[in-house]
Scaffold this active site. Structure first.
Site, PDB file in Angstrom:
ATOM      1  N   HIS A 138       0.819  -1.209   0.000  1.00  0.00           N
ATOM      2  CA  HIS A 138       0.000   0.000   0.000  1.00  0.00           C
ATOM      3  C   HIS A 138       0.850   1.254   0.000  1.00  0.00           C
ATOM      4  O   HIS A 138       1.897   1.327   0.616  1.00  0.00           O
ATOM      5  CB  HIS A 138      -1.032  -0.001   1.123  1.00  0.00           C
ATOM      6  CG  HIS A 138      -0.519   0.197   2.514  1.00  0.00           C
ATOM      7  ND1 HIS A 138      -0.287   1.445   3.059  1.00  0.00           N
ATOM      8  CD2 HIS A 138      -0.223  -0.693   3.488  1.00  0.00           C
ATOM      9  CE1 HIS A 138       0.114   1.311   4.308  1.00  0.00           C
ATOM     10  NE2 HIS A 138       0.174   0.028   4.598  1.00  0.00           N
ATOM     11  N   ASP A 194       5.845   1.421   7.044  1.00  0.00           N
ATOM     12  CA  ASP A 194       4.427   1.214   6.775  1.00  0.00           C
ATOM     13  C   ASP A 194       3.922   2.244   5.762  1.00  0.00           C
ATOM     14  O   ASP A 194       3.416   3.291   6.150  1.00  0.00           O
ATOM     15  CB  ASP A 194       3.661   1.327   8.092  1.00  0.00           C
ATOM     16  CG  ASP A 194       2.192   0.960   7.977  1.00  0.00           C
ATOM     17  OD1 ASP A 194       1.810   0.330   6.973  1.00  0.00           O
ATOM     18  OD2 ASP A 194       1.433   1.300   8.902  1.00  0.00           O
ATOM     19  N   GLU A 230      -5.177   2.423   1.921  1.00  0.00           N
ATOM     20  CA  GLU A 230      -5.261   1.209   2.733  1.00  0.00           C
ATOM     21  C   GLU A 230      -5.588   1.519   4.181  1.00  0.00           C
ATOM     22  O   GLU A 230      -6.316   0.773   4.854  1.00  0.00           O
ATOM     23  CB  GLU A 230      -3.939   0.437   2.648  1.00  0.00           C
ATOM     24  CG  GLU A 230      -3.940  -0.912   3.377  1.00  0.00           C
ATOM     25  CD  GLU A 230      -3.470  -0.839   4.822  1.00  0.00           C
ATOM     26  OE1 GLU A 230      -3.571  -1.858   5.529  1.00  0.00           O
ATOM     27  OE2 GLU A 230      -3.003   0.235   5.251  1.00  0.00           O
ATOM     28  N   GLU A 231      -5.028   2.614   4.691  1.00  0.00           N
ATOM     29  CA  GLU A 231      -5.100   2.906   6.125  1.00  0.00           C
ATOM     30  C   GLU A 231      -6.494   3.299   6.603  1.00  0.00           C
ATOM     31  O   GLU A 231      -6.716   3.444   7.800  1.00  0.00           O
ATOM     32  CB  GLU A 231      -4.113   4.027   6.480  1.00  0.00           C
ATOM     33  CG  GLU A 231      -2.641   3.701   6.221  1.00  0.00           C
ATOM     34  CD  GLU A 231      -2.049   2.763   7.261  1.00  0.00           C
ATOM     35  OE1 GLU A 231      -2.813   2.241   8.098  1.00  0.00           O
ATOM     36  OE2 GLU A 231      -0.828   2.563   7.239  1.00  0.00           O
ATOM     37  N   ASP A 234       3.048  -5.834   3.333  1.00  0.00           N
ATOM     38  CA  ASP A 234       2.716  -4.690   4.186  1.00  0.00           C
ATOM     39  C   ASP A 234       3.671  -4.685   5.375  1.00  0.00           C
ATOM     40  O   ASP A 234       3.453  -5.408   6.350  1.00  0.00           O
ATOM     41  CB  ASP A 234       1.266  -4.797   4.662  1.00  0.00           C
ATOM     42  CG  ASP A 234       0.780  -3.508   5.320  1.00  0.00           C
ATOM     43  OD1 ASP A 234       1.622  -2.670   5.683  1.00  0.00           O
ATOM     44  OD2 ASP A 234      -0.441  -3.350   5.469  1.00  0.00           O
ATOM     45  N   HIS A 243       2.724   4.624  12.251  1.00  0.00           N
ATOM     46  CA  HIS A 243       1.656   5.593  12.514  1.00  0.00           C
ATOM     47  C   HIS A 243       2.142   6.749  13.389  1.00  0.00           C
ATOM     48  O   HIS A 243       1.342   7.391  14.080  1.00  0.00           O
ATOM     49  CB  HIS A 243       0.425   4.926  13.147  1.00  0.00           C
ATOM     50  CG  HIS A 243      -0.297   3.988  12.233  1.00  0.00           C
ATOM     51  ND1 HIS A 243      -1.599   3.586  12.444  1.00  0.00           N
ATOM     52  CD2 HIS A 243       0.101   3.352  11.094  1.00  0.00           C
ATOM     53  CE1 HIS A 243      -1.969   2.760  11.484  1.00  0.00           C
ATOM     54  NE2 HIS A 243      -0.938   2.599  10.658  1.00  0.00           N
TER      55      HIS A 243
END
Length: 418
Positions: free
Chosen positions: A221, A240, A274-275, A302, A379
């Site tokens: 992603h 990520d 995606e998130e 991922d 994140h």
């Protein structure tokens, strides 16, 4: 677990400039958090899904492993807050999937239930036949190229699906993949638009020869997040999932440079959004299903560059395909015999493989670590190359796996009922 008041207020300060109702299919844990964020959100239906589909029958316990999934309508402006609440409070990624309507959500969950039953379908013969070709290509994969791509993508302020930076990152990747394929007139590079947000997915297609209608998908992603992500938020997303996109990119480079021509069609996909509920991959997988595409296998990358656990590559056994998982484990033992393979679960809708699984396609998620040991910086603004030691040695293992997967499954093998 109750959301702290300050955290709740912060998460609900959504930066999205639009608001539209969407339907979610969401796991039970995520639904409980959703009720804290938006108490008026009510489950319209509940489904019990098996989440041990990625295990061989002999590996399953006598007690069937199941997970409750709810169908709920929410405003899409709530999605970043929901994603971050699930990430912070439950140490999950994902946890839900976005759908355009209640009917679509019902259909998707029903399809996912069918896929989880692992009923006999046409499947590839997973015999390894391409050792000479794979072993000749593996040394061409270079860690320095992985580092360069991760660095380029993580240099963007963020890659969130609604920001100009997310759009620009997708455009950069499109141009970069075009450049890698520029000497091959047969390779197609395209961007895919999605309704409701500006970020596009990017797809490279290497057409097959004798079995061109059979498709092999390798994905990662493109977007990044820190939850409440605005235009100026710093969300480098180096692991990520710039690491997964970089892994795909290096495989594309090697196959294109080697003039590799598969028998089956290979598609490399960098998914948007995606998130926030697997929106890009959900759209693309649904299009393939609508077109009755014969997708014979899907590999999702991922996060590939943080080795947080003793084993090197973990195969996730929920909402994946048991036969293909065994094939991927065999690829590791054959082409990287020094590596150790582990197994774990990541819950409902944790990454883009789930979009393909719910459409009935065989999908596998090889991951960087045990789920409880994944990169603690994701994140956050700390998801950087520096916090991964400015190296990509772990991602190189996944590049080798992805290349062996593409070449072995991309060649002309027999198809049999499993």
């Amino acid at each position: 677990m109750t959301l702290r008041p300050l955290l709740l207020a912060t998460l609900l300060a959504s930066p999205l400039c639009h608001a539209a109702p969407v339907w979610l299919s969401i796991g039970d844990d995520g639904y409980r958090l959703l009720k804290q964020l938006a108490p008026a959100s009510l489950s319209s239906a509940q489904h019990s899904l098996r989440n041990d589909s990625g295990l061989q029958a002999s590996q399953r316990s006598l007690a069937t492993s199941t997970e409750t999934v709810h169908l709920v309508q929410v405003d899409d402006s709530l999605l970043p807050a929901l994603s971050e609440a699930i990430h912070q409070q439950q140490r999950h990624c994902g946890g839900y999937m976005v759908h355009t309507s209640l009917a679509s959500a019902r259909q998707s969950v029903t399809a996912s239930a069918r896929s989880s039953l692992a009923a006999p379908v046409a499947a590839p013969d997973y015999t390894l036949r391409q050792q000479a070709r794979v072993n000749a290509l593996l040394p061409q994969l270079q860690e320095s190229n992985l580092l360069a791509t991760i660095g380029s993508l993580s240099a963007y302020q963020n890659r969130f699906y609604t920001t100009s930076h997310g759009v620009n990152a997708a455009n950069w990747l499109y141009r970069h993949w075009q450049q890698l394929a520029s000497r091959r007139s047969d390779i197609k590079v395209e961007q895919v638009s999605h309704a409701g947000y500006p970020q596009k997915s990017v797809i490279v297609t290497i057409p097959g020869r004798s079995k061109a209608t059979e498709v092999v998908v390798l994905g990662a992603h493109l977007d990044s997040t820190i939850g409440n992500t605005s235009e100026n938020s710093r969300a480098p997303g180096a692991d990520d999932d710039a690491s997964g996109v970089a892994t795909l990119t290096e495989v594309i480079r090697v196959l294109a440079a080697a003039n590799y021509q598969p028998q089956r069609t290979l598609k490399f996909m960098a998914y948007a959004a995606e998130e926030v509920g697997l929106r890009g991959s959900g759209d693309i997988a649904a299009r393939h299903k609508k077109q009755k595409a014969n997708v014979v296998g899907v590999l999702q990358l991922d996060m590939t560059n943080w080795q947080g656990s003793a084993e090197d590559i973990y195969l996730y056994t929920d909402y994946t395909n048991a036969a293909q998982n065994a094939f991927v484990a065999k690829l590791v033992s054959t082409y990287q015999p020094a590596l150790k393979v582990g197994y774990d679960k990541c819950h409902y809708g944790c990454s883009d493989h789930a979009s393909w699984h719910q459409q009935g396609y065989a999908a596998t998620l090889p991951f960087e670590s045990r789920f409880s040991d994944y990169n603690p910086h994701i994140h956050t603004s700390g998801d950087t190359l520096a916090n991964m030691g400015n190296q990509a040695a772990h991602a190189l293992k996944f590049a080798r796996l992805a290349l062996s997967y593409a070449v072995e499954l991309g060649q002309d093998g027999s198809t049999a009922a499993r």
